[in-house]
Enzyme design. Structure first.
Site, mmCIF file in Angstrom:
data_model
loop_
_atom_site.group_PDB
_atom_site.id
_atom_site.type_symbol
_atom_site.label_atom_id
_atom_site.label_comp_id
_atom_site.label_asym_id
_atom_site.label_seq_id
_atom_site.Cartn_x
_atom_site.Cartn_y
_atom_site.Cartn_z
ATOM 1 N N ARG A 1 -9.752 7.908 -0.797
ATOM 2 C CA ARG A 1 -10.812 8.146 0.098
ATOM 3 C C ARG A 1 -11.736 9.386 -0.231
ATOM 4 O O ARG A 1 -11.179 10.217 -1.353
ATOM 5 C CB ARG A 1 -10.065 8.761 1.520
ATOM 6 C CG ARG A 1 -9.101 7.611 2.037
ATOM 7 C CD ARG A 1 -8.518 8.346 3.394
ATOM 8 N NE ARG A 1 -9.514 8.633 4.299
ATOM 9 C CZ ARG A 1 -10.030 7.892 5.417
ATOM 10 N NH1 ARG A 1 -9.184 6.686 5.671
ATOM 11 N NH2 ARG A 1 -10.670 8.166 6.171
ATOM 12 N N THR B 1 -7.927 3.580 8.543
ATOM 13 C CA THR B 1 -9.264 2.892 8.542
ATOM 14 C C THR B 1 -9.352 1.906 9.877
ATOM 15 O O THR B 1 -8.558 1.085 10.206
ATOM 16 C CB THR B 1 -9.324 1.766 7.390
ATOM 17 O OG1 THR B 1 -8.846 2.200 6.193
ATOM 18 C CG2 THR B 1 -10.916 1.177 6.914
ATOM 19 N N HIS C 1 -3.446 -4.466 7.642
ATOM 20 C CA HIS C 1 -3.428 -3.388 8.637
ATOM 21 C C HIS C 1 -2.583 -3.482 9.899
ATOM 22 O O HIS C 1 -2.725 -4.465 10.816
ATOM 23 C CB HIS C 1 -4.915 -3.217 9.406
ATOM 24 C CG HIS C 1 -5.281 -1.626 9.409
ATOM 25 N ND1 HIS C 1 -4.763 -0.880 10.466
ATOM 26 C CD2 HIS C 1 -5.600 -0.768 8.464
ATOM 27 C CE1 HIS C 1 -4.907 0.562 10.410
ATOM 28 N NE2 HIS C 1 -5.772 0.489 9.148
ATOM 29 N N HIS D 1 -5.720 3.621 -1.555
ATOM 30 C CA HIS D 1 -6.943 3.733 -1.068
ATOM 31 C C HIS D 1 -7.477 5.185 -1.481
ATOM 32 O O HIS D 1 -6.762 6.239 -0.983
ATOM 33 C CB HIS D 1 -7.046 3.702 0.629
ATOM 34 C CG HIS D 1 -8.173 3.917 1.260
ATOM 35 N ND1 HIS D 1 -8.614 3.930 2.710
ATOM 36 C CD2 HIS D 1 -9.558 4.319 0.811
ATOM 37 C CE1 HIS D 1 -9.705 4.327 2.975
ATOM 38 N NE2 HIS D 1 -10.305 4.426 1.804
ATOM 39 N N GLU E 1 -10.776 -9.450 3.459
ATOM 40 C CA GLU E 1 -9.439 -9.090 3.955
ATOM 41 C C GLU E 1 -9.627 -8.913 5.408
ATOM 42 O O GLU E 1 -10.491 -8.152 5.971
ATOM 43 C CB GLU E 1 -9.080 -7.889 3.464
ATOM 44 C CG GLU E 1 -7.833 -7.283 4.298
ATOM 45 C CD GLU E 1 -7.125 -6.170 3.548
ATOM 46 O OE1 GLU E 1 -7.362 -5.932 2.342
ATOM 47 O OE2 GLU E 1 -6.212 -5.525 4.093
ATOM 48 N N HIS F 1 0.916 6.239 1.984
ATOM 49 C CA HIS F 1 1.693 7.162 2.862
ATOM 50 C C HIS F 1 2.824 7.797 1.892
ATOM 51 O O HIS F 1 3.666 8.931 2.527
ATOM 52 C CB HIS F 1 2.061 6.733 3.877
ATOM 53 C CG HIS F 1 0.733 6.143 4.847
ATOM 54 N ND1 HIS F 1 -0.107 7.147 4.933
ATOM 55 C CD2 HIS F 1 0.532 5.010 5.358
ATOM 56 C CE1 HIS F 1 -1.001 6.690 5.736
ATOM 57 N NE2 HIS F 1 -0.886 5.250 5.815
ATOM 58 N N GLU G 1 -8.783 0.297 -2.618
ATOM 59 C CA GLU G 1 -9.486 0.385 -1.557
ATOM 60 C C GLU G 1 -10.653 1.493 -1.507
ATOM 61 O O GLU G 1 -10.002 2.618 -2.087
ATOM 62 C CB GLU G 1 -8.694 0.504 -0.184
ATOM 63 C CG GLU G 1 -7.929 -0.574 0.097
ATOM 64 C CD GLU G 1 -6.944 -0.372 1.250
ATOM 65 O OE1 GLU G 1 -7.072 0.771 1.815
ATOM 66 O OE2 GLU G 1 -5.883 -1.145 1.625
ATOM 67 N N ASN H 1 0.651 -1.325 -0.081
ATOM 68 C CA ASN H 1 -0.057 0.150 -0.017
ATOM 69 C C ASN H 1 0.917 1.208 0.084
ATOM 70 O O ASN H 1 1.626 1.429 0.818
ATOM 71 C CB ASN H 1 -0.959 0.051 1.357
ATOM 72 C CG ASN H 1 -1.901 1.111 1.345
ATOM 73 O OD1 ASN H 1 -1.410 2.418 1.140
ATOM 74 N ND2 ASN H 1 -3.072 0.903 1.528
ATOM 75 N N ARG I 1 -7.413 12.581 0.821
ATOM 76 C CA ARG I 1 -6.401 13.255 1.983
ATOM 77 C C ARG I 1 -4.895 12.902 1.466
ATOM 78 O O ARG I 1 -3.832 13.390 1.699
ATOM 79 C CB ARG I 1 -6.777 12.969 3.350
ATOM 80 C CG ARG I 1 -6.521 11.322 3.584
ATOM 81 C CD ARG I 1 -6.433 11.381 5.222
ATOM 82 N NE ARG I 1 -7.735 11.573 5.740
ATOM 83 C CZ ARG I 1 -8.344 10.781 6.621
ATOM 84 N NH1 ARG I 1 -7.267 10.011 7.362
ATOM 85 N NH2 ARG I 1 -9.358 11.001 7.115
ATOM 86 N N HIS I 2 -4.914 11.774 0.520
ATOM 87 C CA HIS I 2 -3.409 11.158 0.184
ATOM 88 C C HIS I 2 -3.538 10.849 -1.201
ATOM 89 O O HIS I 2 -3.263 11.849 -2.147
ATOM 90 C CB HIS I 2 -2.851 10.115 1.107
ATOM 91 C CG HIS I 2 -3.698 9.239 1.477
ATOM 92 N ND1 HIS I 2 -4.570 8.338 0.968
ATOM 93 C CD2 HIS I 2 -4.064 8.716 2.857
ATOM 94 C CE1 HIS I 2 -5.179 7.761 1.606
ATOM 95 N NE2 HIS I 2 -4.650 7.707 2.624
ATOM 96 N N HIS J 1 2.234 0.953 5.807
ATOM 97 C CA HIS J 1 2.906 2.324 6.490
ATOM 98 C C HIS J 1 4.321 1.629 6.835
ATOM 99 O O HIS J 1 5.328 2.444 6.820
ATOM 100 C CB HIS J 1 2.074 2.480 7.923
ATOM 101 C CG HIS J 1 2.747 3.608 8.517
ATOM 102 N ND1 HIS J 1 3.464 3.493 9.669
ATOM 103 C CD2 HIS J 1 2.452 4.784 8.637
ATOM 104 C CE1 HIS J 1 3.961 4.400 10.220
ATOM 105 N NE2 HIS J 1 3.217 5.373 9.545
HETATM 106 N N1 PXP Z 1 -5.608 -3.181 4.459
HETATM 107 C C1 PXP Z 1 -6.535 -2.093 4.360
HETATM 108 C C2 PXP Z 1 -8.071 -2.522 3.987
HETATM 109 C C3 PXP Z 1 -6.455 -0.775 4.545
HETATM 110 O O1 PXP Z 1 -7.106 0.101 4.931
HETATM 111 C C4 PXP Z 1 -4.983 -0.621 4.991
HETATM 112 C C5 PXP Z 1 -4.514 0.935 5.562
HETATM 113 O O2 PXP Z 1 -4.788 1.759 4.273
HETATM 114 C C6 PXP Z 1 -4.035 -1.716 5.042
HETATM 115 C C7 PXP Z 1 -4.357 -2.507 4.556
HETATM 116 C C8 PXP Z 1 -2.451 -1.336 5.307
HETATM 117 O O3 PXP Z 1 -2.412 -0.840 6.584
HETATM 118 P P1 PXP Z 1 -0.912 -0.278 7.127
HETATM 119 O O4 PXP Z 1 -0.539 0.967 6.279
HETATM 120 O O5 PXP Z 1 -1.359 -0.205 8.647
HETATM 121 O O6 PXP Z 1 0.033 -1.497 6.623
#
Ligand code: PXP
Length: 236
Positions: free
Chosen positions: A44, A100, A190, A42, A150, A9, A69, A6, A48-49, A213
């Protein structure tokens, strides 16, 4: 086990200055070169990003697997059908949240979700629902005929005591087994990082991990390709 990275960030850093760098699209090229299975982002409602421009450029350059997402809103469904990512992950969205926070509450919006899933599937987009590792949510996910679930690992990632971590792991494991028995594909994500991913990666029913992240954070120090390769080595 597959790794989806992902890159939201990278865009967060860009938006701290509201200029045009660093570009999440450039990050996606490096993630791809490192050999990850795919790219996750994602879009949104508040942008925001990740922005609309990003998802369209990403669609151009990601030849592997693009997982978008998004919230299950009319606006987002329209964008997804136009964009045609390989997968859409439906997530709950609250304006004030930092990230999220919880999984989808499927039972409360079963008809709407079924309709959104069916529209996406008609356009050959694989669907996934971001849910808590809870049997009630898994059964409801099967009822709305999603392809994947997921499992939310945020709670697991935030726990500190050995006992509560092992209890949460058991919950995630049972949820993965139940989902798989119901014929659903299973991914998880996550809050996963280089320290806590190992136990999740041991769960055989989980096919794919989506991590953002911690990889983007490590990439600041070691570079994106190395950060992705190190994570892939851990989950192998
Ligand atoms: N899966 C989903 C559905 C999410 O919303 C996120 C955060 O955007 C992630 C995975 C990844 O989470 P993290 O950035 O904490 O690794």
């Amino acid at each position: 086990m597959r790794l989806g990275v992902n890159i939201d960030h990278v865009a967060t850093v860009r938006e701290a200055r509201q200029i045009d760098e660093p570009d999440p699209v450039a990050a996606a090229v490096l993630v791809d070169l490192a050999g990850a299975y795919g790219i996750v982002c994602h879009l949104r409602e508040d942008r925001r990003h990740i922005k609309d421009r990003d998802v369209y450029f990403l669609r151009e350059i990601v030849k592997s697997h693009l997982n978008l997402e998004m919230a299950a809103t009319d606006e987002m469904v329209k964008i997804a059908i136009d964009l045609k990512p390989e997968m859409v992950t439906l997530v709950p969205e609250k304006r004030e949240e930092l990230t999220t926070e919880g999984g989808l509450e499927i039972a409360g919006s079963q008809e709407h979700l079924r309709e959104v899933i069916s529209q996406l599937q008609k356009h050959r987009i694989v669907t996934s629902l971001f849910i808590e590792p809870d049997i009630k949510q898994i059964k409801a996910s099967a009822r709305v005929q999603t392809d994947y679930v997921e499992l939310h690992t945020g709670r697991y990632a935030n726990l500190r005591s050995k006992k509560s971590i092992s209890e949460e792991l058991e919950k995630i494991k049972s949820a993965a087994i139940a989902a798989s028995k119901l014929g659903l594909g299973v991914s998880a994500g996550h809050g996963l990082n280089y320290q806590n991913v190992h136990e999740i990666a041991k769960i055989r029913e989980i096919e794919e991990l989506n991590i953002g992240h911690s990889i983007v954070g490590r990439a600041l120090f070691v570079g994106m390709e190395k950060a992705v390769r190190e994570m892939m080595d851990l989950i192998k």
